[in-house]
Design a protein around this motif. Sequence first.
Motif, PDB file in Angstrom:
ATOM      1  N   GLU A  79       0.887  -1.008  -0.096  1.00  0.00           N
ATOM      2  CA  GLU A  79      -0.050   0.001   0.196  1.00  0.00           C
ATOM      3  C   GLU A  79       0.802   1.312  -0.042  1.00  0.00           C
ATOM      4  O   GLU A  79       1.749   1.421   0.856  1.00  0.00           O
ATOM      5  N   ASP A  80       0.679   2.200  -0.931  1.00  0.00           N
ATOM      6  CA  ASP A  80       1.311   3.318  -0.843  1.00  0.00           C
ATOM      7  C   ASP A  80       3.024   3.062  -1.101  1.00  0.00           C
ATOM      8  O   ASP A  80       3.672   3.937  -0.471  1.00  0.00           O
ATOM      9  N   GLY A  81       3.331   2.257  -1.673  1.00  0.00           N
ATOM     10  CA  GLY A  81       4.684   1.704  -1.935  1.00  0.00           C
ATOM     11  C   GLY A  81       5.323   1.032  -0.829  1.00  0.00           C
ATOM     12  O   GLY A  81       6.497   0.963  -0.658  1.00  0.00           O
ATOM     13  N   GLN A  82       4.352   0.632   0.290  1.00  0.00           N
ATOM     14  CA  GLN A  82       5.114   0.153   1.606  1.00  0.00           C
ATOM     15  C   GLN A  82       4.221  -1.350   1.734  1.00  0.00           C
ATOM     16  O   GLN A  82       3.155  -1.519   1.501  1.00  0.00           O
ATOM     17  N   ILE A  83       5.043  -2.262   1.989  1.00  0.00           N
ATOM     18  CA  ILE A  83       4.658  -3.584   2.239  1.00  0.00           C
ATOM     19  C   ILE A  83       3.821  -3.669   3.762  1.00  0.00           C
ATOM     20  O   ILE A  83       4.453  -3.269   4.799  1.00  0.00           O
ATOM     21  N   GLU A 114       9.802  -0.518   2.029  1.00  0.00           N
ATOM     22  CA  GLU A 114       9.299   0.339   0.680  1.00  0.00           C
ATOM     23  C   GLU A 114       9.653  -0.371  -0.256  1.00  0.00           C
ATOM     24  O   GLU A 114      10.764  -1.125  -0.602  1.00  0.00           O
ATOM     25  N   VAL A 115       8.789  -0.456  -1.333  1.00  0.00           N
ATOM     26  CA  VAL A 115       8.990  -1.054  -2.671  1.00  0.00           C
ATOM     27  C   VAL A 115       8.880   0.264  -3.641  1.00  0.00           C
ATOM     28  O   VAL A 115       7.631   0.840  -4.004  1.00  0.00           O
ATOM     29  N   ALA A 116      10.092   0.715  -3.932  1.00  0.00           N
ATOM     30  CA  ALA A 116      10.013   1.945  -4.861  1.00  0.00           C
ATOM     31  C   ALA A 116       9.680   1.539  -6.293  1.00  0.00           C
ATOM     32  O   ALA A 116       9.091   2.352  -7.119  1.00  0.00           O
ATOM     33  N   ASP A 117      10.030   0.480  -6.808  1.00  0.00           N
ATOM     34  CA  ASP A 117       9.633  -0.014  -8.080  1.00  0.00           C
ATOM     35  C   ASP A 117       8.780  -1.401  -7.993  1.00  0.00           C
ATOM     36  O   ASP A 117       9.832  -2.449  -7.827  1.00  0.00           O
ATOM     37  N   GLU A 121       8.026  -3.121 -10.314  1.00  0.00           N
ATOM     38  CA  GLU A 121       8.409  -4.028 -11.501  1.00  0.00           C
ATOM     39  C   GLU A 121       9.838  -4.538 -11.123  1.00  0.00           C
ATOM     40  O   GLU A 121      10.391  -5.471 -11.699  1.00  0.00           O
ATOM     41  N   ASN A 122      10.534  -3.995 -10.180  1.00  0.00           N
ATOM     42  CA  ASN A 122      12.002  -4.467 -10.144  1.00  0.00           C
ATOM     43  C   ASN A 122      12.018  -4.292  -8.269  1.00  0.00           C
ATOM     44  O   ASN A 122      12.839  -3.320  -7.840  1.00  0.00           O
ATOM     45  N   PRO A 123      11.385  -5.187  -7.527  1.00  0.00           N
ATOM     46  CA  PRO A 123      11.476  -5.198  -5.950  1.00  0.00           C
ATOM     47  C   PRO A 123      12.992  -5.601  -5.560  1.00  0.00           C
ATOM     48  O   PRO A 123      12.909  -6.396  -4.817  1.00  0.00           O
ATOM     49  N   ILE A 124      13.895  -4.801  -5.855  1.00  0.00           N
ATOM     50  CA  ILE A 124      15.099  -5.430  -5.669  1.00  0.00           C
ATOM     51  C   ILE A 124      15.522  -5.304  -4.010  1.00  0.00           C
ATOM     52  O   ILE A 124      16.192  -6.316  -3.587  1.00  0.00           O
ATOM     53  N   ASN A 125      14.929  -4.449  -3.245  1.00  0.00           N
ATOM     54  CA  ASN A 125      15.281  -4.501  -1.871  1.00  0.00           C
ATOM     55  C   ASN A 125      14.512  -5.682  -1.152  1.00  0.00           C
ATOM     56  O   ASN A 125      15.023  -6.361  -0.081  1.00  0.00           O
ATOM     57  N   VAL A 126      13.280  -5.868  -1.686  1.00  0.00           N
ATOM     58  CA  VAL A 126      12.568  -7.204  -1.121  1.00  0.00           C
ATOM     59  C   VAL A 126      13.698  -8.278  -1.265  1.00  0.00           C
ATOM     60  O   VAL A 126      13.827  -9.388  -0.412  1.00  0.00           O
ATOM     61  N   MET A 127      14.143  -8.366  -2.483  1.00  0.00           N
ATOM     62  CA  MET A 127      15.058  -9.859  -2.746  1.00  0.00           C
ATOM     63  C   MET A 127      16.500  -9.592  -2.027  1.00  0.00           C
ATOM     64  O   MET A 127      16.979 -10.716  -1.505  1.00  0.00           O
ATOM     65  N   ARG A 128      16.842  -8.333  -1.641  1.00  0.00           N
ATOM     66  CA  ARG A 128      18.048  -8.124  -0.877  1.00  0.00           C
ATOM     67  C   ARG A 128      17.911  -8.878   0.308  1.00  0.00           C
ATOM     68  O   ARG A 128      18.587  -9.302   0.985  1.00  0.00           O
ATOM     69  N   THR A 129      16.730  -8.556   0.801  1.00  0.00           N
ATOM     70  CA  THR A 129      16.436  -9.120   2.461  1.00  0.00           C
ATOM     71  C   THR A 129      16.118 -10.443   2.212  1.00  0.00           C
ATOM     72  O   THR A 129      16.855 -11.189   3.147  1.00  0.00           O
ATOM     73  N   VAL A 130      15.203 -11.155   1.270  1.00  0.00           N
ATOM     74  CA  VAL A 130      15.243 -12.483   1.027  1.00  0.00           C
ATOM     75  C   VAL A 130      16.637 -12.986   1.043  1.00  0.00           C
ATOM     76  O   VAL A 130      16.850 -14.143   1.833  1.00  0.00           O
ATOM     77  N   ARG A 131      17.489 -12.568   0.063  1.00  0.00           N
ATOM     78  CA  ARG A 131      18.859 -13.335   0.068  1.00  0.00           C
ATOM     79  C   ARG A 131      19.747 -13.043   1.381  1.00  0.00           C
ATOM     80  O   ARG A 131      20.738 -13.960   1.454  1.00  0.00           O
TER      81      ARG A 131
END
Length: 508
Positions: free
Chosen positions: A20-24, A456-459, A461-471
Amino acid sequence: MKIDPTTRIEGHHGMELEVEDGQITEARSTMKMFRGAEIITVGRSPRDAAQLTGKVCGVCFICHRIGSSRATEDAAINAGAFDGIPEHAKILRDAVEGIFFLWNHAIHLFALVGPDYSDAVADTGFERLDPLEGEGYQGALENQRKLMQALAEFGGRAPHPLAFVPGGVATNPDVSTVQTVKSRLREVSNWLGPTDAVPEVLENVQNGEFDPELGEGLHDVVSILVAAAREGAADLGSGPNRYYSNGLFREPESDERIFKRGVYRDGSAELMTKDEIVEAISEHTEYSYYTDDSGGPPTEAKPPDPDPNKEGAYSWGKAPRFEGQTMEVGPLARLTISGYDPFDLRANLGGGSDESNTLNRLIARAQEVLIVRDRVLDLLDAFDPSEPLMADFPDDYTGKGVGLWEPSRGTLSHYVDVENGEIERYQIITPTLWNIGPRDGEGNPSIIEGAIVGDEVADIENPINVMRTVRSFDPCLACSVHVDSPEGSYETELKPASPGGMTDVGDD
């Protein structure tokens, strides 16, 4: 938003997120395969358990053999039928696990996580981290190969070495073999660089300088940490600052461990005995594709019984809890419980030495590389190949046993009941279940599900910060779940094998 599959991890995993509004605002961690190794052991000899469970994973291959061997040895000891393995078998097991730590951390930091902070992926300016083409990336792969060669001298060929069995270590290394292993480790150590050079290397990297005399590998590892800090990783993936470790790396002829056994919560460490830890653990299956009686205390619950049509379930992983609480496991847990923060890197860069976040998980793994590198060389100096490495192991006994171990990814526990020389019940709790399992019976999210919320999910289409945390958790789904269906669907039913008798298990 659904990320499925998550990539550059071991195994098959997905994240289902509400944004919501760019935030998980909510997250669900979905493990995509069923693991049935425990079922296969039932009715077999305890001697077979290490061979069977060792094939749970082709990545953490040594860890399960040792964890299983320790469980069956513990059962035999409790039955009064076994006195324990020889001292130098314990030393060799620790040394081999240490070599595996270094190998796995090199893979994780450079091949799995490193690209997230490379110039090619994130425009960070750190071209040495670029996947495939970066000089740092290539150097790490070359040195992890040397580590695997060293490991094979003691443990046998990967991914399923046969040397670790109930009763000790079924190998006969001579002085020449030990020297060969030491030589390869010294080559890797020279590539990495001296531990005491960390402050100077940190300054070099921050200033855009590179001094190979202080260690090429050390510069590249520190580059990952500096890039992550600049990308705001300290503000991502915040956990509850609760940690659990089974402890590892005994001092020879002693029960003292370099990494302590216990938990960390409410700002302090609690060191615990094996029995205290075993009594504190239970597994929840309310949101797992397993029957309710597949959960509960792992010392009593039956092997996993699939329930693929279970209402409300969304994961093939269970939800382990420690006295009802989620616990983060892995390098950050081990170092926090043991009171280690070399050079105050987590305190200065990550917001506090005990703070659970994406950056501190990377820092702790890098710190652990240096700690374990020095420890493995000490263990090899203490190892005497002329000493006994195997003890006679009984064929017929009745007893219950637990094998607590500590792979690179975190705590591993094997539980076994043996009746008249046959396995009656078997359970495994893997590190990844602790970190990225599903919700528990109270609806409480797992460590990763809670850590992602608020980021936050800035993009989209490219949620790189989500994947940085997962990894940052270094997930290993192959250890946690193990069967795929031909259609790749788990929503309605677990499909049978194809007419040829094989299911499609994908890359794993």
